[in-house]
Design a protein around this motif. Structure first.
Motif, PDB file in Angstrom:
ATOM      1  N   HIS A   1      49.469  79.259  82.906  1.00  0.00           N
ATOM      2  CA  HIS A   1      50.210  78.506  83.927  1.00  0.00           C
ATOM      3  C   HIS A   1      49.522  78.640  85.294  1.00  0.00           C
ATOM      4  N   GLU A   2      48.544  79.577  85.401  1.00  0.00           N
ATOM      5  CA  GLU A   2      47.846  79.819  86.660  1.00  0.00           C
ATOM      6  C   GLU A   2      46.384  79.404  86.648  1.00  0.00           C
ATOM      7  N   MET A   3      45.780  79.354  85.467  1.00  0.00           N
ATOM      8  CA  MET A   3      44.358  78.998  85.387  1.00  0.00           C
ATOM      9  C   MET A   3      43.992  78.597  83.969  1.00  0.00           C
ATOM     10  N   LEU A   4      42.986  77.744  83.898  1.00  0.00           N
ATOM     11  CA  LEU A   4      42.423  77.322  82.611  1.00  0.00           C
ATOM     12  C   LEU A   4      40.909  77.218  82.756  1.00  0.00           C
ATOM     13  N   VAL A   5      40.212  77.498  81.679  1.00  0.00           N
ATOM     14  CA  VAL A   5      38.793  77.152  81.599  1.00  0.00           C
ATOM     15  C   VAL A   5      38.757  75.894  80.754  1.00  0.00           C
ATOM     16  N   GLU A   6      38.276  74.801  81.336  1.00  0.00           N
ATOM     17  CA  GLU A   6      38.288  73.506  80.653  1.00  0.00           C
ATOM     18  C   GLU A   6      36.859  73.038  80.366  1.00  0.00           C
ATOM     19  N   VAL A   7      36.742  72.213  79.337  1.00  0.00           N
ATOM     20  CA  VAL A   7      35.457  71.649  78.932  1.00  0.00           C
ATOM     21  C   VAL A   7      35.542  70.134  79.056  1.00  0.00           C
ATOM     22  N   GLU A   8      34.616  69.567  79.808  1.00  0.00           N
ATOM     23  CA  GLU A   8      34.502  68.119  79.937  1.00  0.00           C
ATOM     24  C   GLU A   8      33.260  67.678  79.167  1.00  0.00           C
ATOM     25  N   GLU A   9      33.446  66.781  78.234  1.00  0.00           N
ATOM     26  CA  GLU A   9      32.318  66.280  77.455  1.00  0.00           C
ATOM     27  C   GLU A   9      31.753  65.037  78.136  1.00  0.00           C
ATOM     28  N   THR A  10      30.437  65.023  78.325  1.00  0.00           N
ATOM     29  CA  THR A  10      29.749  63.871  78.898  1.00  0.00           C
ATOM     30  C   THR A  10      28.757  63.346  77.854  1.00  0.00           C
ATOM     31  N   ALA A  11      28.089  62.277  78.178  1.00  0.00           N
ATOM     32  CA  ALA A  11      27.123  61.701  77.236  1.00  0.00           C
ATOM     33  C   ALA A  11      25.953  62.644  76.974  1.00  0.00           C
ATOM     34  N   ARG A  12      25.624  63.498  77.955  1.00  0.00           N
ATOM     35  CA  ARG A  12      24.435  64.350  77.833  1.00  0.00           C
ATOM     36  C   ARG A  12      24.734  65.838  77.734  1.00  0.00           C
ATOM     37  N   GLY A  13      26.003  66.201  77.723  1.00  0.00           N
ATOM     38  CA  GLY A  13      26.303  67.616  77.651  1.00  0.00           C
ATOM     39  C   GLY A  13      27.752  67.938  77.914  1.00  0.00           C
ATOM     40  N   LEU A  14      27.971  69.148  78.407  1.00  0.00           N
ATOM     41  CA  LEU A  14      29.312  69.651  78.672  1.00  0.00           C
ATOM     42  C   LEU A  14      29.356  70.226  80.084  1.00  0.00           C
ATOM     43  N   ILE A  15      30.492  70.053  80.743  1.00  0.00           N
ATOM     44  CA  ILE A  15      30.708  70.657  82.046  1.00  0.00           C
ATOM     45  C   ILE A  15      31.901  71.592  81.916  1.00  0.00           C
ATOM     46  N   LEU A  16      31.728  72.821  82.377  1.00  0.00           N
ATOM     47  CA  LEU A  16      32.798  73.806  82.343  1.00  0.00           C
ATOM     48  C   LEU A  16      33.470  73.847  83.714  1.00  0.00           C
ATOM     49  N   HIS A  17      34.804  73.809  83.685  1.00  0.00           N
ATOM     50  CA  HIS A  17      35.595  73.791  84.916  1.00  0.00           C
ATOM     51  C   HIS A  17      36.554  74.970  84.962  1.00  0.00           C
ATOM     52  N   ASP A  18      36.747  75.479  86.157  1.00  0.00           N
ATOM     53  CA  ASP A  18      37.833  76.400  86.452  1.00  0.00           C
ATOM     54  C   ASP A  18      38.959  75.509  86.972  1.00  0.00           C
ATOM     55  N   ALA A  19      40.098  75.478  86.282  1.00  0.00           N
ATOM     56  CA  ALA A  19      41.212  74.616  86.680  1.00  0.00           C
ATOM     57  C   ALA A  19      42.371  75.476  87.166  1.00  0.00           C
ATOM     58  N   ARG A  20      42.929  75.067  88.295  1.00  0.00           N
ATOM     59  CA  ARG A  20      44.054  75.785  88.914  1.00  0.00           C
ATOM     60  C   ARG A  20      45.128  74.776  89.308  1.00  0.00           C
ATOM     61  N   PRO A  21      46.403  75.199  89.264  1.00  0.00           N
ATOM     62  CA  PRO A  21      47.455  74.288  89.727  1.00  0.00           C
ATOM     63  C   PRO A  21      47.332  74.063  91.222  1.00  0.00           C
ATOM     64  N   PRO A  22      47.898  72.966  91.721  1.00  0.00           N
ATOM     65  CA  PRO A  22      47.821  72.729  93.165  1.00  0.00           C
ATOM     66  C   PRO A  22      48.525  73.852  93.917  1.00  0.00           C
TER      67      PRO A  22
END
Length: 111
Positions: free
Chosen positions: A24-45
């Motif tokens: 509920h406070e943080m997530l590690v997210e994966v965004e798939e693109t045409a050429r790879g993956l982007i890792l994100h640190d996601a936080r609530p506003p």
């Protein structure tokens, strides 16, 4: 096209790096693109006036070169611009990339 097993492994890795009690406070997210993956640190506003969307900050890019069948690691600066991570050579093994991010000898990924 990205190797499905590698993508699945990175998604599991990201899920495992988000402890259930903190989702509920943080997530590690994966965004798939045409050429790879982007890792994100996601936080609530941090303030409700900014709306309900979580804030996503990229911290790594995993670029896949299909012709060579290898992954290359990049790090994101404070402006979300990616730079080649010179301490890890391109590799066909996604596990090597994930191990390097976990080790983070320069504190560039996890701070």
């Amino acid at each position: 096209m990205l190797p499905e097993l590698d993508v699945a492994r990175v998604r599991k890795w990201a899920h495992d790096h988000t402890p259930p009690e903190f989702r509920h406070e943080m997530l590690v997210e994966v965004e798939e693109t045409a050429r790879g993956l982007i890792l994100h640190d996601a936080r609530p506003p941090w303030d409700e006036k900014y709306g309900p969307e979580w804030i996503r900050t990229p911290f790594a890019r995993l670029l896949y070169v299909n012709k060579r069948r290898e992954w290359t690691l990049y790090w994101a600066d404070r402006n979300s611009k990616f730079h080649r991570y010179e301490l890890a050579a391109p590799t066909p093994h996604i596990g090597d990339i994930l191990t390097e991010i976990d080790a983070d000898p320069t504190n560039i990924f996890w701070g």
